[in-house]
Write a protein that holds these residues in place. Structure first.
Motif, PDB file in Angstrom:
ATOM      1  N   HIS A  51       0.834  -1.194   0.000  1.00  0.00           N
ATOM      2  CA  HIS A  51       0.000   0.000   0.000  1.00  0.00           C
ATOM      3  C   HIS A  51       0.875   1.252   0.000  1.00  0.00           C
ATOM      4  O   HIS A  51       1.966   1.274   0.578  1.00  0.00           O
ATOM      5  N   LEU A  52       0.356   2.284  -0.663  1.00  0.00           N
ATOM      6  CA  LEU A  52       1.139   3.507  -0.842  1.00  0.00           C
ATOM      7  C   LEU A  52       0.555   4.707  -0.087  1.00  0.00           C
ATOM      8  O   LEU A  52       1.220   5.725   0.046  1.00  0.00           O
ATOM      9  N   TYR A  53      -0.692   4.588   0.341  1.00  0.00           N
ATOM     10  CA  TYR A  53      -1.384   5.703   0.992  1.00  0.00           C
ATOM     11  C   TYR A  53      -1.671   5.316   2.434  1.00  0.00           C
ATOM     12  O   TYR A  53      -2.161   4.210   2.700  1.00  0.00           O
ATOM     13  N   VAL A  79      -4.145   0.884  -1.436  1.00  0.00           N
ATOM     14  CA  VAL A  79      -3.260   0.727  -2.598  1.00  0.00           C
ATOM     15  C   VAL A  79      -3.221   2.024  -3.397  1.00  0.00           C
ATOM     16  O   VAL A  79      -2.164   2.473  -3.828  1.00  0.00           O
ATOM     17  N   SER A  80      -4.400   2.584  -3.605  1.00  0.00           N
ATOM     18  CA  SER A  80      -4.495   3.835  -4.355  1.00  0.00           C
ATOM     19  C   SER A  80      -5.506   4.712  -3.651  1.00  0.00           C
ATOM     20  O   SER A  80      -6.192   4.268  -2.723  1.00  0.00           O
ATOM     21  N   ARG A  81      -5.672   5.940  -4.107  1.00  0.00           N
ATOM     22  CA  ARG A  81      -6.534   6.864  -3.367  1.00  0.00           C
ATOM     23  C   ARG A  81      -8.017   6.551  -3.548  1.00  0.00           C
ATOM     24  O   ARG A  81      -8.839   7.000  -2.758  1.00  0.00           O
ATOM     25  N   ASP A  82      -8.379   5.783  -4.552  1.00  0.00           N
ATOM     26  CA  ASP A  82      -9.790   5.450  -4.750  1.00  0.00           C
ATOM     27  C   ASP A  82     -10.158   4.061  -4.224  1.00  0.00           C
ATOM     28  O   ASP A  82     -11.335   3.749  -4.110  1.00  0.00           O
ATOM     29  N   THR A 105      -8.838  14.358  -2.517  1.00  0.00           N
ATOM     30  CA  THR A 105      -8.291  15.683  -2.228  1.00  0.00           C
ATOM     31  C   THR A 105      -6.836  15.710  -2.667  1.00  0.00           C
ATOM     32  O   THR A 105      -5.993  15.063  -2.063  1.00  0.00           O
ATOM     33  N   GLY A 106      -6.537  16.417  -3.661  1.00  0.00           N
ATOM     34  CA  GLY A 106      -5.147  16.526  -4.094  1.00  0.00           C
ATOM     35  C   GLY A 106      -4.565  15.170  -4.417  1.00  0.00           C
ATOM     36  O   GLY A 106      -5.107  14.427  -5.229  1.00  0.00           O
ATOM     37  N   THR A 107      -3.514  14.819  -3.723  1.00  0.00           N
ATOM     38  CA  THR A 107      -2.809  13.582  -4.028  1.00  0.00           C
ATOM     39  C   THR A 107      -3.363  12.384  -3.280  1.00  0.00           C
ATOM     40  O   THR A 107      -2.960  11.264  -3.542  1.00  0.00           O
ATOM     41  N   ALA A 108      -4.244  12.595  -2.337  1.00  0.00           N
ATOM     42  CA  ALA A 108      -4.738  11.449  -1.565  1.00  0.00           C
ATOM     43  C   ALA A 108      -6.246  11.544  -1.452  1.00  0.00           C
ATOM     44  O   ALA A 108      -6.900  12.142  -2.290  1.00  0.00           O
ATOM     45  N   SER A 109      -6.791  10.954  -0.453  1.00  0.00           N
ATOM     46  CA  SER A 109      -8.230  10.999  -0.244  1.00  0.00           C
ATOM     47  C   SER A 109      -8.493  10.991   1.242  1.00  0.00           C
ATOM     48  O   SER A 109      -7.578  10.764   2.038  1.00  0.00           O
ATOM     49  N   LYS A 110      -9.712  11.262   1.613  1.00  0.00           N
ATOM     50  CA  LYS A 110     -10.082  11.124   3.010  1.00  0.00           C
ATOM     51  C   LYS A 110     -11.485  10.555   3.073  1.00  0.00           C
ATOM     52  O   LYS A 110     -12.349  10.893   2.259  1.00  0.00           O
TER      53      LYS A 110
END
Lengths: 113, 112
Positions: free
Chosen positions: A29-31, A96-99, B94-99
């Motif tokens: 995971h990256l996030y 893994v990714s933001r989504d 949001t930008g480079t990530a999420s919340k």
């Protein structure tokens, strides 16, 4: 199944002391994220972290809070001078990714006396 | 309007019943949507992602209506082990990530 691990499971600290909560995210995971949940309330976002820097932080995440990824596996949350109202369950999460869905560790219960 | 709004319940249903939970969200720019379940004093655990086309995982069906900003979860043939708090969760990029923004949760109690 890989999981997010958090230590300690319970931390009791005197008001004004510093605490460090530790997390090992899932390896690919990256996030990385921290959330907190005050007893009886909803889960609240604190901070997101990607590519070795903070992506976003909430208004809760003031100057007393900091995050760090000191090596390739750990992700830490530091509270410099704890207050009574910092008492809560703190959850680390990773994705893994933001989504993609975020997967949560089983939390650290922080009790400030 | 709350960012993510859910009926807190509790919903008390007998084993075998069908139960539906609803959720509304305020941010029309939200990107992805999930249902998590949370047992008492435990971490949120992903139940399922929610898509506009609707998706099903065994006894669970989730649906998203972007126009109405409405998310639903249907549980068929309830089991005692389904007793938990169900969290409606919205991912705002949001930008480079999420919340993730969580609802307060809907408590389900399945009884014999």
């Amino acid at each position: 199944e890989p999981e997010v691990t958090q230590t300690p499971s319970h931390q009791v600290t005197q008001m004004g002391q510093e605490v460090i909560l530790r997390c090992v995210p899932i390896s690919n995971h990256l996030y990385f994220y921290w959330y907190r949940q005050i007893l009886g309330q909803k889960v609240e976002f604190l901070v997101s972290f990607y590519n070795n820097e903070i992506s976003e932080k909430s208004e809760i995440f003031d100057d007393q809070f900091s995050v760090e990824r000191p090596d390739g596996s750990n992700f830490t949350l530091k509270i410099r001078s704890t207050k009574l109202e910092d008492s809560a369950m703190y959850f680390c999460a990773s994705s893994v990714s933001r989504d993609q869905p975020q997967h949560f560790g089983d939390g650290t219960r922080l009790s400030i006396l | 309007r709350k960012e993510v709004e859910q009926d807190p319940g509790p919903f008390n249903v007998p084993e075998g019943a069908t139960v539906a939970f609803n959720c509304t969200y305020s941010n029309s720019a939200s990107q992805s949507f999930f249902w998590y379940r949370q047992d008492c004093r435990k971490e949120p655990k992903l139940l399922m992602s929610v898509y506009s086309s609707g998706n099903e995982d065994g006894r669970f069906t989730a649906q998203l209506n972007r126009a109405s900003q409405y998310i639903s979860l249907l549980i068929r043939d309830s089991k005692l082990s389904d007793s938990a708090t169900y969290l409606c969760v919205v991912n705002g990029r949001t930008g480079t990530a999420s919340k993730l923004t969580f609802g307060t949760g809907t408590r389900l109690q399945v009884t014999l």
